[in-house]
Enzyme design. Structure first.
Site, PDB file in Angstrom:
ATOM      1  N   GLU A 164       0.871  -1.191   0.000  1.00 26.82           N
ATOM      2  CA  GLU A 164       0.000   0.000   0.000  1.00 26.82           C
ATOM      3  C   GLU A 164       0.895   1.223   0.000  1.00 26.82           C
ATOM      4  O   GLU A 164       1.741   1.374   0.877  1.00 26.82           O
ATOM      5  CB  GLU A 164      -0.840   0.079   1.276  1.00 26.82           C
ATOM      6  CG  GLU A 164      -1.858  -0.994   1.459  1.00 26.82           C
ATOM      7  CD  GLU A 164      -2.554  -0.824   2.819  1.00 26.82           C
ATOM      8  OE1 GLU A 164      -2.459   0.261   3.438  1.00 26.82           O
ATOM      9  OE2 GLU A 164      -3.177  -1.788   3.267  1.00 26.82           O
ATOM     10  N   ASP A 184      -5.860   8.298  11.234  1.00 25.74           N
ATOM     11  CA  ASP A 184      -4.499   7.868  11.534  1.00 25.74           C
ATOM     12  C   ASP A 184      -3.973   8.386  12.863  1.00 25.74           C
ATOM     13  O   ASP A 184      -4.294   9.488  13.293  1.00 25.74           O
ATOM     14  CB  ASP A 184      -3.561   8.308  10.407  1.00 25.74           C
ATOM     15  CG  ASP A 184      -3.741   7.442   9.176  1.00 25.74           C
ATOM     16  OD1 ASP A 184      -3.530   6.225   9.306  1.00 25.74           O
ATOM     17  OD2 ASP A 184      -4.127   7.966   8.116  1.00 25.74           O
TER      18      ASP A 184
END
Lengths: 413, 262
Positions: free
Chosen positions: B53, B64
């Site tokens: 990724e 995040d």
């Protein structure tokens, strides 16, 4: 910008007036929606269900009404401003949200959502704040209903709105300074969302503006619409008719949507939103999203944003912490796209000057945020001599003293 | 009619899982810690992982934790853009064997243009996308655009996803089902209690007959990977790998150690 034909705009306005927005997908025309991590989807579904159930519940409305009357101090007065009227050659009226408990319109939304959080079984509340007004309102409302409250506030804002940090602490809230991102309102929203993602079942996110994923823009609008409903009735009773123009400042856009929404169907009333023009028109020098932005997705909604060509959100500047935000509520983007509300901007200097004028003319120290609306109202008056104008005086200016010491009062003490 | 490109992702994961080892899906933020080091970091990660990724930096990474926030900010300061990432991938002297995905918040993709993105990503060797702020209800436009070029959109599921929804997301996922191990942001070390293994098992059952299931968020240690062996087809390693790259250590050694049997 999305171009819309006149007939389409009229059809969309009719749909807005008929109450068909937000639609089933949480959209106002193309704007709005729900762009959140999968973890929050069930929590937003529960919130939407709760909003639908409780806002229509007579017992909930009675409880909210009693809190608004006896604790918040609603209805707030509509004050005629004779000196400003004479100077501007207009009939100027001020809707006094500064007289609501905790000193700004934010409490209307905070107490409504705190009562809702209680009904939904929340164990704790998180909130973000820019100027600190929503943080103070959330802390007060949570104390009132008996829920623990954590407020995320950008480190930059903690400094420039220091008096509000102390107020939140006294009201029992935990204040967390945010040092990530731009350290202002937008970083505080990101941090509050991260907190909520960590405990979507037990935590209630008390969002303070008409932004974010559906159903927040709708929920906040409904709770803030008390401002416009009262103003409309007060104008008919005190001024003998509807205003020619209604003016409010726009950051995320909660005081303005609450003021504008009950007037949307009165198509003879001009609605004017005033954003923060900061120190200039270059990217990064202002927070005038609707004037300079383009459509995109930030913090849960598709709306107009200040962003660069790569879709990165721009840092913003405004002398007022409460307007210092690169996005705007999706319903504002929609109202602009159909031409029902005109959006303009006022610079830092113009707004500070207007703040001083209102102090001296009417004996009212307004928030710097609010002062942007005075600039828009004065410009309107110069175009339309004799017009009847209502300004949403969204909050009091005491919290701005540290900024005012550095600006208007510099060298004068 | 050739098979869509996104099928290469599931194939790579299943091939590894068939050996009894969980597949490794490795995440790195493009252009962090340095812009110049991206090609080399990618080559070394791709040589040790089964799927890679590539993180597109964004100013507001709300899903995040601290590590990827820092990496995202650093990459932006290094001038990284989606356009630059695709140009770099196109210029690679050798295309990695591991299938590549873009992991991006929605706004950089919208700014690039959903009309141009799928073909440009395909020509750069990208097989699919993961978009953490795009729930299924909002994904129709991007999903259709990607699939028109054979690219897939991964769907994320979480421990709080209701059963009926889990089934639908698993059916709609392309590449793999990204099963988030916990409620929270990326990077925090998580235990893998029985309740999480049960949930991952439900995700696996929901995806039966479709794409494989990989568990991610907070995967840092061999012990965690060991607990997940046989429960899911693979694991996603993000923040921990970004920290390895940030410290200048060898990503291949770190990834290999995650799979070492004790």
């Amino acid at each position: 910008m999305i171009e819309t034909r006149f007939e389409d705009r009229m059809a969309l306005l009719e749909a807005e007036i008929a109450g068909r927005f937000p639609d089933a997908r949480g959209r106002f025309g193309p704007y709005g929606g729900r762009y959140v991590p999968e973890t929050l989807v069930p929590a937003l579904d529960r919130l939407e269900e709760g909003v639908r159930r409780w806002l229509a519940d007579p017992q909930f409305q009675a409880e909210l009404g009693a809190q608004l009357n006896t604790w918040v101090g609603r209805p707030t007065p509509l004050t005629h401003a004779p000196t400003l009227s004479a100077r501007w050659n207009a009939s100027v009226w001020l809707k006094r949200e500064d007289l609501a408990h905790t000193g700004a319109h934010k409490i209307n939304n905070a107490i409504g959502q705190a009562l809702l959080a209680k009904r939904l079984g929340a164990k704790r509340v998180v909130a973000e704040t820019g100027a600190g007004q929503h943080g103070v309102a959330s802390a007060a409302a949570c104390a009132r209903v008996g829920l623990p409250c954590t407020v995320y506030m950008g480190a930059v804002d903690c400094e420039r709105q220091a008096p509000n940090v102390g107020r939140m602490k006294l009201l029992g809230a935990t204040v967390v300074p945010v040092t990530s991102g731009d350290q202002t309102l937008r970083a505080a929203v990101d941090e509050a969302l991260r907190d909520w993602v960590s405990d979507p079942d037990g935590t209630y996110y008390l969002l303070g503006s008409a932004i974010g994923p559906h159903p927040y823009p709708y929920l906040v609008r409904e709770l803030q619409s008390a401002i416009g409903r009262e103003t409309r009735a007060q104008m008919l009773a005190q001024a003998g008719g509807l205003p020619d123009a209604v003016v409010a400042c726009v950051g995320g856009g909660s005081n303005s949507i609450g003021m504008f929404h009950p007037f949307v169907a009165d198509t003879g009333v001009e609605l004017i939103g005033v954003e923060a023009g900061g120190r200039g028109s270059a990217l990064g020098d202002n927070s005038a999203t609707l004037s300079f932005g383009r459509p995109g997705v930030l913090q849960g909604a598709y709306s107009i944003l200040l962003q660069d060509d790569n879709g990165q959100i721009q840092e913003t500047h405004s002398v007022s912490a409460g307007l210092d935000y690169p996005g705007v509520g999706p319903e504002h983007s929609f109202l602009m796209s159909i031409g029902r509300v005109r959006y303009e901007y006022a610079t830092d200097d113009e707004s500070l000057e207007a703040l001083a004028e209102c102090c001296e003319a009417e004996g009212i120290l307004s928030a710097i945020e609010t002062s942007h609306a005075y600039v828009g109202a004065r410009k309107y008056a110069s175009r339309r001599p004799g017009a009847r104008i209502v300004i949403c005086l969204s909050g009091r200016g005491d919290k701005d003293m540290p900024t005012l010491q550095r600006t208007l009062l510099k060298g004068k003490l | 009619m050739t098979a869509p490109l996104h099928e290469s992702i599931g194939r790579a994961i299943r091939t590894r899982a068939a050996t009894g080892e969980p597949a490794l899906v490795a995440f790195l933020t493009a252009g962090f810690p340095t812009r110049e080091g991206f090609r080399d970091a990618l080559a070394r990660v791709a040589a040790a992982a089964d799927v890679v990724e590539i993180g597109v930096p964004f100013t507001d990474p709300m899903a995040d934790g601290m590590t990827i926030q820092r990496a995202s900010r650093g990459a932006l300061a290094n001038g990284v853009t989606l356009r630059w990432i695709l140009d770099e991938l196109r210029a690679l002297p050798e295309r990695p064997a591991a299938p590549l995905l873009l992991m991006s918040y929605l706004n950089p993709l919208l700014a690039y243009g959903l009309d141009r993105l799928p073909a440009d990503a395909r020509s750069a060797g990208v097989a699919g996308c993961i978009v953490p702020d795009l729930p299924y209800e909002e994904c129709a436009d991007l999903k259709a655009a990607l699939e028109s070029q054979g690219l897939g959109l991964v769907q994320m599921v979480t421990p709080v996803t209701p059963p009926a929804r889990l089934g639908r997301l698993a059916r709609e996922a392309r590449g793999f089902v990204y099963a988030v191990t916990m409620t929270g942001t990326t990077g925090r070390n998580v235990a893998v209690p029985d309740a999480v293994r049960d949930y991952l098992g439900r995700a696996k059952a929901a995806a039966a007959g479709g794409v494989p299931v990989c568990a991610g968020f907070g995967i840092r240690s061999r012990e965690q990977v060991e607990r997940l062996r046989g429960v899911v087809d693979g694991v996603v390693v993000g923040s921990a790998l970004v920290e390895v790259l940030e410290r200048g250590e060898d990503p291949a050694a770190f990834l290999a150690a995650l799979r070492d049997k004790a």
